[in-house]
Design an enzyme around this catalytic site. Structure first.
Site, PDB file in Angstrom:
ATOM      1  N   ASP A   2      64.122 -33.906  24.596  1.00 10.23           N
ATOM      2  CA  ASP A   2      64.977 -33.553  23.467  1.00 10.23           C
ATOM      3  C   ASP A   2      66.342 -34.235  23.542  1.00 10.23           C
ATOM      4  O   ASP A   2      66.898 -34.395  24.628  1.00 10.23           O
ATOM      5  CB  ASP A   2      65.156 -32.025  23.456  1.00 10.23           C
ATOM      6  CG  ASP A   2      65.558 -31.534  22.083  1.00 10.23           C
ATOM      7  OD1 ASP A   2      65.468 -32.318  21.120  1.00 10.23           O
ATOM      8  OD2 ASP A   2      65.978 -30.375  21.984  1.00 10.23           O
ATOM      9  N   HIS A  19      64.744 -42.474  19.928  1.00  8.31           N
ATOM     10  CA  HIS A  19      63.358 -42.369  20.413  1.00  8.31           C
ATOM     11  C   HIS A  19      63.004 -43.622  21.217  1.00  8.31           C
ATOM     12  O   HIS A  19      62.406 -43.542  22.286  1.00  8.31           O
ATOM     13  CB  HIS A  19      62.379 -42.201  19.252  1.00  8.31           C
ATOM     14  CG  HIS A  19      62.645 -40.986  18.408  1.00  8.31           C
ATOM     15  ND1 HIS A  19      62.861 -39.746  18.961  1.00  8.31           N
ATOM     16  CD2 HIS A  19      62.728 -40.818  17.069  1.00  8.31           C
ATOM     17  CE1 HIS A  19      63.065 -38.872  17.986  1.00  8.31           C
ATOM     18  NE2 HIS A  19      63.000 -39.495  16.838  1.00  8.31           N
ATOM     19  N   LEU A 114      48.695 -39.018  39.615  1.00 10.27           N
ATOM     20  CA  LEU A 114      49.340 -38.034  38.744  1.00 10.27           C
ATOM     21  C   LEU A 114      48.590 -37.889  37.400  1.00 10.27           C
ATOM     22  O   LEU A 114      48.135 -38.888  36.839  1.00 10.27           O
ATOM     23  CB  LEU A 114      50.778 -38.504  38.515  1.00 10.27           C
ATOM     24  CG  LEU A 114      51.679 -37.757  37.567  1.00 10.27           C
ATOM     25  CD1 LEU A 114      53.120 -37.814  38.090  1.00 10.27           C
ATOM     26  CD2 LEU A 114      51.646 -38.353  36.169  1.00 10.27           C
TER      27      LEU A 114
HETATM   28  C1  FPP Z   1      63.002 -35.070  20.349  1.00  6.49           C
HETATM   29  O1  FPP Z   1      64.296 -35.554  20.108  1.00  6.49           O
HETATM   30  C2  FPP Z   1      62.063 -36.156  20.642  1.00  6.49           C
HETATM   31  C3  FPP Z   1      60.930 -36.444  19.934  1.00  6.49           C
HETATM   32  C4  FPP Z   1      60.526 -35.679  18.731  1.00  6.49           C
HETATM   33  C5  FPP Z   1      60.026 -37.549  20.290  1.00  6.49           C
HETATM   34  C6  FPP Z   1      60.072 -38.032  21.703  1.00  6.49           C
HETATM   35  C7  FPP Z   1      59.020 -39.043  21.928  1.00  6.49           C
HETATM   36  C8  FPP Z   1      59.089 -40.050  22.818  1.00  6.49           C
HETATM   37  C9  FPP Z   1      60.270 -40.325  23.698  1.00  6.49           C
HETATM   38  C10 FPP Z   1      57.897 -40.955  22.935  1.00  6.49           C
HETATM   39  C11 FPP Z   1      56.878 -40.424  23.862  1.00  6.49           C
HETATM   40  C12 FPP Z   1      55.586 -41.053  23.620  1.00  6.49           C
HETATM   41  C13 FPP Z   1      54.457 -40.908  24.388  1.00  6.49           C
HETATM   42  C14 FPP Z   1      53.203 -41.600  23.998  1.00  6.49           C
HETATM   43  C15 FPP Z   1      54.469 -40.068  25.589  1.00  6.49           C
HETATM   44  P1  FPP Z   1      65.008 -35.118  18.758  1.00  6.49           P
HETATM   45  O2  FPP Z   1      64.702 -36.135  17.713  1.00  6.49           O
HETATM   46  O3  FPP Z   1      64.598 -33.721  18.428  1.00  6.49           O
HETATM   47  O4  FPP Z   1      66.517 -35.174  19.133  1.00  6.49           O
HETATM   48  P2  FPP Z   1      67.677 -34.262  18.484  1.00  6.49           P
HETATM   49  O5  FPP Z   1      67.384 -32.854  18.942  1.00  6.49           O
HETATM   50  O6  FPP Z   1      68.908 -34.823  19.098  1.00  6.49           O
HETATM   51  O7  FPP Z   1      67.592 -34.428  17.002  1.00  6.49           O
END
Ligand code: FPP
Length: 222
Positions: A2, A19, A114
């Site tokens: 997050d 992201h 893992l």
């Molecule tokens: C939350 O941050 C994050 C996500 C919804 C997506 C996270 C995904 C990745 C890092 C890719 C992982 C991929 C694989 C295949 C494992 P947010 O957008 O909610 O952040 P905010 O709370 O600051 O708005």
């Protein structure tokens, strides 16, 4: 994972850049966990609630997950990592992505290192609903349903309950993650936004975990 959106906004970048930056964090933390000998490592990559985001961001996240799988699965396979998915495999998830998920699972299924579980289109309540539906379909008499029965009908019954859950970005919620499985997990909250999170932060969280006293509702023996 997050805090990607906020990380990007703080830098004056589009949310999706957060992201993108989060991929580096994921790979670093995964490698750190592997080095420590962690056997089960699960990330929340896309929730059943994330469909409510603007369509461009949803599209980005779907493509991004596919891109990460394509680019990283061989490297993870070489590291003896077993890739697994938990979540709803429903129509909203593009067929092509479902196919990639299957391919990654099949490629790595015999690996003994893992287990890297990706919670994708996952919701803890949805998982429980799906488990109840399958229990009903199996016509298991109500009186025979125990906690073990429910565990057996979760998306991955072989996954042990987590010892530790880490939530990043200064949010203090479970947000529908592994609701059943987290019953006795230790929770560590970090202020660090996911794109800045590195293995050192994982190590610090594990250190904090090691100082906890896990009683599972009992008392500690002196
Ligand atoms: C939350 O941050 C994050 C996500 C919804 C997506 C996270 C995904 C990745 C890092 C890719 C992982 C991929 C694989 C295949 C494992 P947010 O957008 O909610 O952040 P905010 O709370 O600051 O708005």
């Amino acid at each position: 994972m997050d805090g990607n959106g906020r990380w990007a906004e703080l830098k004056g970048l589009p949310r999706t850049e957060g992201h993108t930056a989060g991929e580096q964090s994921l790979m670093d933390v995964l490698e750190g966990a592997d080095e420590l000998g962690v056997k089960w490592f699960t990330v929340f990559a896309f929730s059943t609630e994330n469909w409510r985001r603007p369509p461009e961001e949803v599209r980005f996240l779907l493509n991004f997950n596919e891109k990460i799988l394509l680019e990283r699965q061989d490297e993870l396979h070489e590291r003896n990592v077993r890739i697994r998915f938990v979540g709803r495999r429903e129509r909203r998830v593009p067929k092509r992505l479902l196919k990639r998920m299957d391919e990654a699972e099949i490629l790595t299924r015999k690996n003994t290192g893992l287990t890297f579980t990706i919670a994708f289109n996952y919701g803890g309540r949805a998982e429980l609903v799906d488990a109840m539906r399958r229990i009903a379909d199996a016509e298991i008499p109500a009186s025979r349903i125990t906690e073990k029965t429910i565990s057996r009908y979760l998306y991955d019954p072989s996954m042990p309950d987590p010892d530790l859950m880490i939530r990043t970005s200064g949010e203090y919620r479970i947000s529908n993650f592994l609701l059943w499985e987290l019953a006795y997990s230790e929770l560590v909250f970090s202020e660090v936004l996911w794109p800045d999170f590195r293995r050192e932060h994982l190590f610090a969280a594990i250190k904090e975990y090691q100082d906890r006293d896990r009683r599972y509702g009992g008392v500690t023996e002196s």
